[in-house]
Design a protein around this motif. Structure first.
Motif, short mmCIF file in Angstrom:
data_model
loop_
_atom_site.label_atom_id
_atom_site.label_comp_id
_atom_site.label_asym_id
_atom_site.label_seq_id
_atom_site.Cartn_x
_atom_site.Cartn_y
_atom_site.Cartn_z
N MET A 293 -20.68 -36.42 -12.44
CA MET A 293 -19.35 -35.92 -12.12
C MET A 293 -19.22 -35.68 -10.62
N GLU A 294 -20.27 -35.16 -9.98
CA GLU A 294 -20.24 -34.97 -8.52
C GLU A 294 -20.12 -36.30 -7.80
N VAL A 295 -20.78 -37.32 -8.32
CA VAL A 295 -20.68 -38.65 -7.70
C VAL A 295 -19.25 -39.17 -7.80
N ALA A 296 -18.64 -38.98 -8.96
CA ALA A 296 -17.27 -39.46 -9.14
C ALA A 296 -16.28 -38.69 -8.28
N GLU A 297 -16.49 -37.36 -8.12
CA GLU A 297 -15.57 -36.56 -7.33
C GLU A 297 -15.72 -36.81 -5.84
N LYS A 298 -16.90 -37.22 -5.40
CA LYS A 298 -17.12 -37.50 -3.98
C LYS A 298 -16.95 -38.98 -3.65
N SER A 299 -16.24 -39.68 -4.50
CA SER A 299 -16.11 -41.11 -4.30
C SER A 299 -15.24 -41.46 -3.11
N ASP A 300 -14.36 -40.54 -2.65
CA ASP A 300 -13.49 -40.84 -1.51
C ASP A 300 -14.27 -41.02 -0.23
N ALA A 301 -15.38 -40.30 -0.12
CA ALA A 301 -16.16 -40.40 1.12
C ALA A 301 -16.78 -41.78 1.29
N GLY A 302 -17.24 -42.36 0.21
CA GLY A 302 -17.86 -43.68 0.31
C GLY A 302 -17.07 -44.72 -0.44
N ALA A 303 -15.74 -44.67 -0.31
CA ALA A 303 -14.89 -45.60 -1.05
C ALA A 303 -15.11 -47.03 -0.60
N ALA A 304 -15.35 -47.20 0.66
CA ALA A 304 -15.52 -48.57 1.16
C ALA A 304 -16.85 -49.15 0.72
N ARG A 305 -17.77 -48.30 0.30
CA ARG A 305 -19.11 -48.76 -0.04
C ARG A 305 -19.10 -49.60 -1.31
N ASN A 306 -18.52 -49.08 -2.36
CA ASN A 306 -18.47 -49.81 -3.62
C ASN A 306 -17.22 -49.34 -4.37
N LYS A 307 -16.12 -50.00 -4.12
CA LYS A 307 -14.84 -49.55 -4.65
C LYS A 307 -14.77 -49.68 -6.16
N SER A 308 -15.24 -50.80 -6.72
CA SER A 308 -15.15 -51.01 -8.16
C SER A 308 -16.00 -50.01 -8.94
N THR A 309 -17.17 -49.66 -8.40
CA THR A 309 -18.02 -48.69 -9.07
C THR A 309 -17.38 -47.32 -9.10
N MET A 310 -16.76 -46.94 -8.00
CA MET A 310 -16.12 -45.63 -7.94
C MET A 310 -14.89 -45.55 -8.85
N GLN A 311 -14.16 -46.65 -8.96
CA GLN A 311 -13.03 -46.67 -9.88
C GLN A 311 -13.51 -46.52 -11.32
N TYR A 312 -14.61 -47.17 -11.63
CA TYR A 312 -15.19 -47.06 -12.98
C TYR A 312 -15.62 -45.62 -13.25
N MET A 313 -16.27 -44.97 -12.27
CA MET A 313 -16.72 -43.59 -12.46
C MET A 313 -15.54 -42.65 -12.63
N LYS A 314 -14.47 -42.87 -11.85
CA LYS A 314 -13.29 -42.00 -11.96
C LYS A 314 -12.63 -42.14 -13.34
N SER A 315 -12.51 -43.39 -13.80
CA SER A 315 -11.87 -43.60 -15.11
C SER A 315 -12.69 -42.98 -16.23
N LYS A 316 -14.02 -43.12 -16.15
CA LYS A 316 -14.87 -42.53 -17.18
C LYS A 316 -14.87 -41.01 -17.12
#
Length: 475
Positions: A293-316
């Motif tokens: 959950m912390e990884v998904a909530e902090k996804s904005d900081a590293g959005a450029a790193r792996n955008k598709s992975t962060m979108q998947y984590m947010k949706s889940k």
């Protein structure tokens, strides 16, 4: 030529999450367990806390004690011959074959393989088979069945298509599963006779054209319409009395395996107090993985790193949070509903006597708990409650009421029990007519019309008096 017009209308839209929440209310305990298992398999952020067992602590000086049970074994007074016998012949034979019980629904579903149905037609046929009663009748409204199939499978199903599949099921074995009522099943049996004798033809005309007259005991009208005398009519009725009244008879009922019912509620009685609780609460055990959950909530900081992975984590994460909240809301509302039902039917739950049931409809509970009637219906339609006197389907507790002679409201369930008792104790060779049943019920303080007695007879599958007399002689 162009025309311009204005139109004003109201529309009601249901959000997908609201539809999913309604489906959650409809699930029973077993179905909820399967739903939770599927969510745990699909969503990595969702976790189920396991019940921790107490750890076993070993001392530093603990050593194996090879002979600690020698006294118990060495001085056992068990006869030696029994020990020797069990050394060669096992008392528990694990190779005894167990008969596999298969109900009529499974038998019919196996027969569907040879029908060469499409995937959609097969789904409709299986849904119809799951909707029939234990007697084999399809008592639900066809429009409701179409709506449920369309809702559960995600595509519209036409009523003509459902009716076509139902008619196909009638010809399968056992014959007549899916009939709407006794009249249709009787006609199906009579029309299935290859060589129709005059008695069979008259019986078909009687059931097809004068079934309502037969129920109302208008025998003179039937004799005039079919041009029969009293003796000929008695022969026709005796021929009808030899037919089966339900598609699934004792031969198939004997093979039906007893299903294990896991109750959704548990009711206990202590010192004239009725206590209610959920059988298997699950809201407290469902959690969200904090690290993910912390990884998904902090996804904005590293959005450029792996955008598709962060979108998947947010949706889940969003899906997991909704599911945990949905299970919690489901259990809270279920407790509110069952407590309102117990409050209304306290005397019944204290003593277990069906005659103590009070009239209660869905609207009474909806007004009590402040929920919609559809929510009450979905919660109570397939939920069981474990009481000190057995398992009870909540849906059976909802009955309408009739005012008796003392001015009190009596549940129609109580009236049906009384009516069934009177018919059971009557003289089989001289059964009561509906008007006589009205008079007998009135002596017990229940004043209802003759058509109401006929309605309750149909609900209880009790034929008219003349038919009961003929069938008693046939038996």
């Amino acid at each position: 030529m162009l025309h311009q017009s204005q139109l004003q209308k109201n529309t009601l839209k249901i959000l997908p999450q609201q539809i999913q929440m309604l489906n959650m209310y409809h699930l029973n305990n077993i179905e909820l367990e399967l739903r939770i298992k599927d969510e745990l398999d699909e969503n990595p952020l969702l976790e189920m806390e396991q019940e921790d067992s107490e750890p076993v602590e070993f001392g530093k000086n603990d050593e194996p004690q090879d002979y600690q049970d020698w006294d118990e074994y060495g001085y056992d007074d068990r006869p030696d011959y029994r020990v020797e016998h069990e050394s060669y012949i096992h008392s528990n034979n694990y190779n005894i074959p167990v008969r596999e019980n298969e109900d009529f629904r499974s038998m019919l579903k196996m027969q569907l393989i040879d029908k060469k149905l499409s995937e959609q037609e097969l789904a409709v046929a299986e849904y119809l088979l799951d909707s029939v009663t234990e007697s084999g009748f399809l008592e639900r409204d066809m429009q409701d069945i179409c709506d449920d199939i369309s809702f559960s499978h995600g595509h519209m199903v036409d009523m003509d298509q459902v009716e076509k599949i139902r008619l196909m099921l009638l010809s399968m074995e056992p014959l007549g599963v899916g009939c709407r009522n006794i009249r249709e099943f009787l006609l199906l049996q009579l029309n299935g006779v290859v060589s129709k004798c005059p008695v069979t033809r008259k019986a078909i005309q009687l059931i097809d054209r004068h079934y309502d007259d037969l129920r109302k005991r208008c025998l003179d009208k039937i004799m005039d319409a079919l041009e029969l005398d009293e003796e000929e009519l008695s022969i026709v009725l005796k021929h009808i009395g030899q037919l089966q009244l339900k598609p699934v008879n004792e031969r198939y009922e004997a093979t039906v395996a007893k299903e294990t019912i896991i109750p959704d509620f548990v009711i206990t009685v202590e010192n004239e107090m009725v206590l209610v609780d959920l059988c298997r609460p699950r809201a407290g055990a469902l959690t969200i993985n904090t690290s993910l959950m912390e990884v998904a909530e902090k996804s904005d900081a590293g959005a450029a790193r792996n955008k598709s992975t962060m979108q998947y984590m947010k949706s889940k994460l969003s899906s997991a949070m909704w599911f945990v909240q949905a299970v919690k809301q489901r259990e809270e509302n279920m407790l509110r509903i069952i407590k309102a039902i117990v409050k209304k039917q306290k005397e019944y739950f204290l003593h277990g006597d069906p005659s103590l049931l009070k009239p209660m409809i869905l609207k009474n509970i909806a007004d009590e708990v402040g929920l919609d009637i559809s929510t009450i219906s979905r919660v109570t339609c397939n939920k069981y409650v474990d009481t000190p006197f057995g398992l009870i389907l909540l849906k059976n507790l909802f009955t309408e009421g009739i005012i008796n002679r003392e001015g009190e409201s009596v549940s129609n369930k109580v009236i049906q029990i009384t009516l069934e008792e009177i018919v059971r104790n009557e003289d089989k060779n001289n059964p009561y007519s509906d008007q006589q049943l009205v008079a007998l019920l009135e002596t017990r303080g229940i004043k209802i019309a003759r058509r109401t007695v006929a309605k309750y007879r149909d609900i209880l599958n009790i034929p008219v008096g003349d038919m009961r007399k003929i069938w008693a002689k046939a038996i």
